[in-house]
Enzyme design. Structure first.
Site, PDB file in Angstrom:
ATOM      1  N   ALA A 132      -7.965   1.074  -0.262  1.00 44.33           N
ATOM      2  CA  ALA A 132      -6.910   0.440   0.563  1.00 44.33           C
ATOM      3  C   ALA A 132      -7.302   0.589   1.929  1.00 44.33           C
ATOM      4  O   ALA A 132      -7.728   1.850   2.469  1.00 44.33           O
ATOM      5  CB  ALA A 132      -5.700   0.941  -0.104  1.00 44.33           C
ATOM      6  N   ALA A 134      -4.636   0.323   5.491  1.00 42.27           N
ATOM      7  CA  ALA A 134      -3.478  -0.328   5.659  1.00 42.27           C
ATOM      8  C   ALA A 134      -3.481  -0.162   7.176  1.00 42.27           C
ATOM      9  O   ALA A 134      -4.659  -0.159   7.986  1.00 42.27           O
ATOM     10  CB  ALA A 134      -2.316   0.649   5.369  1.00 42.27           C
ATOM     11  N   GLY A 137      -4.224   3.556   8.595  1.00 35.19           N
ATOM     12  CA  GLY A 137      -5.315   4.468   7.982  1.00 35.19           C
ATOM     13  C   GLY A 137      -5.681   3.766   6.628  1.00 35.19           C
ATOM     14  O   GLY A 137      -5.523   2.469   6.475  1.00 35.19           O
ATOM     15  N   ASP A 288       9.653   3.109   2.220  1.00 34.91           N
ATOM     16  CA  ASP A 288       8.562   1.783   2.237  1.00 34.91           C
ATOM     17  C   ASP A 288       8.309   1.717   0.924  1.00 34.91           C
ATOM     18  O   ASP A 288       7.188   1.610   0.520  1.00 34.91           O
ATOM     19  CB  ASP A 288       7.486   2.429   3.244  1.00 34.91           C
ATOM     20  CG  ASP A 288       6.415   1.223   3.527  1.00 34.91           C
ATOM     21  OD1 ASP A 288       7.018  -0.019   3.241  1.00 34.91           O
ATOM     22  OD2 ASP A 288       5.329   1.365   3.702  1.00 34.91           O
TER      23      ASP A 288
END
Length: 383
Positions: A132, A134, A137, A288
């Site tokens: 992933a 983002a 990070g 989140d």
């Protein structure tokens, strides 16, 4: 109002990007057009017809082009349907999993510097392609030397300096908007930026995120329907965090959930129990909860990841929320109005009779409907 001379180059970049995406009028209204050259000022007006859909696409593209701080701002905005129309919510939601990664050659030195050893002495293997990517990070799959499967979360190179500059500029822009845009003085934009800055800076310390994960795990130690991955503290610093890897299905991948034979009703019940406990019982909640942070594991267990953003409610806040929910469930418009005023959501000087009348209309509209028939974004916008 004067602009900080330290950030003139960044101001110009922001103004250029916004103008290129059709937001020239906004740039001019704030006075940011002073950072543009003559040719760029001539392009302040939109070149073609603007629709909500096209404006939403351009806003998402502009935020992505401006980088991590603005991507994070867009992600936050995508969870606020009471402020933005559906077209904008849908577009900004695409920022959650669509951030170009920094190259591995720039990331590996960060891991080695933070953990104080060559990467081959820390891990059996690290996949250089991120799982992933983002805004702040990137996450990599790895095996510890004992073959434990983990993820390695690493801050983007030079991210702290980038965020610091952009937050200072956002605060300037908030002050300008308050001064120059009609109605903006009622939105407390500077306070909102300060809250955003506090939360964002907190996300830049993975030790804090690790402590949040441990606290969540302790709170839900007796709850079998939620799983929090273990933090490997011996490999965790301010800029690097190593955590147990969870393999599950994303919360919103309905086709995959059905193919795996999961009971979606049970998943929904587990999610509701999670929210009620974290908000109303613990007063410590995951702030989140987009689909990328919620995985479904065998047995309809919810795997919760990414604890960089959390929220807190004290005893009085939780009691107020419980009273508000009880009043809503009881369709008591007067009690709802009284509670909104008590909580400071409605101004004490509000037309109380008018607010009760509007609330009564709203409650009648939704009376008797099942959850399946109610649009959450429409309901929030009406509230």
């Amino acid at each position: 109002m004067r602009f900080s001379t330290r950030y003139l180059r960044r101001y110009r970049t922001i103004a250029e990007v916004l103008v290129r995406h059709g937001f020239g009028a906004f740039v001019a209204q704030l006075g940011l057009d002073r950072f543009l050259n003559v040719r760029e000022r001539l392009t302040l007006a939109p070149s073609g017809p603007v629709t909500r859909k096209s404006a939403a696409i351009h806003l998402r593209e502009a935020l992505q082009e401006l980088g991590p701080t603005y991507i994070k701002l867009g992600q936050l905005a995508s969870t606020r349907p009471e402020f933005l129309p559906p077209e904008f919510i849908d577009e900004l939601a695409k920022l959650q999993d669509n951030v170009p990664p920094a190259p591995w050659s720039a990331v590996q030195p960060i891991i080695e510097r933070e953990l104080g050893a060559p990467i081959e002495t820390l891990f059996l293997v690290v996949d250089p392609t991120p799982i992933a990517s983002a805004s702040l990070g990137q996450v990599y799959g790895a095996l510890l030397l004992d073959r434990t499967e983990v993820v390695v979360k690493v801050q983007r190179p030079a991210i702290e300096n980038i965020v610091e500059i952009d937050l200072a500029i956002l605060r300037d822009v908030a002050r300008l908007a308050t001064e120059r845009i009609a109605g903006a003085e009622n939105l407390e934009l500077v306070g909102m930026v300060d809250e955003f800055a506090y939360a964002l800076k907190g996300e830049l310390d993975y030790r804090r995120e690790g402590r949040n994960a441990d606290r969540f795990a302790a709170n839900f130690a007796d709850e079998s329907s939620l799983y929090v991955p273990k933090v490997h503290w011996e490999f965790t610093t301010r800029r690097v965090m190593v955590q147990e890897r969870l393999r599950g299905i994303k919360f919103n991948d309905l086709a995959a959930l059905d193919a795996a034979g999961y009971d979606r009703d049970q998943i929904a019940l587990n999610a509701a129990r999670l929210v009620i406990k974290e908000v109303l019982e613990d007063g410590f909640f995951h702030a989140d909860p987009h689909p990328g942070n919620l995985l479904v594991l065998p047995g309809e267990v919810i795997g919760l990841i990414d604890f960089g953003t959390v929220g807190y409610l004290d005893d009085s806040d939780r009691a107020d929320l419980i009273r508000l929910f009880t009043s809503l469930i009881g369709f008591d418009a007067q009690a709802v109005t009284d509670q909104l005023i008590r909580m400071g959501i409605a101004d004490p000087a509000v037309d109380e009779v008018g607010l009760q009348r509007a609330m009564r209309r709203l409650l009648r509209k939704y009376y008797g409907l099942s959850l399946k028939e109610i649009s959450a974004s429409e309901l929030l916008a009406e509230i």
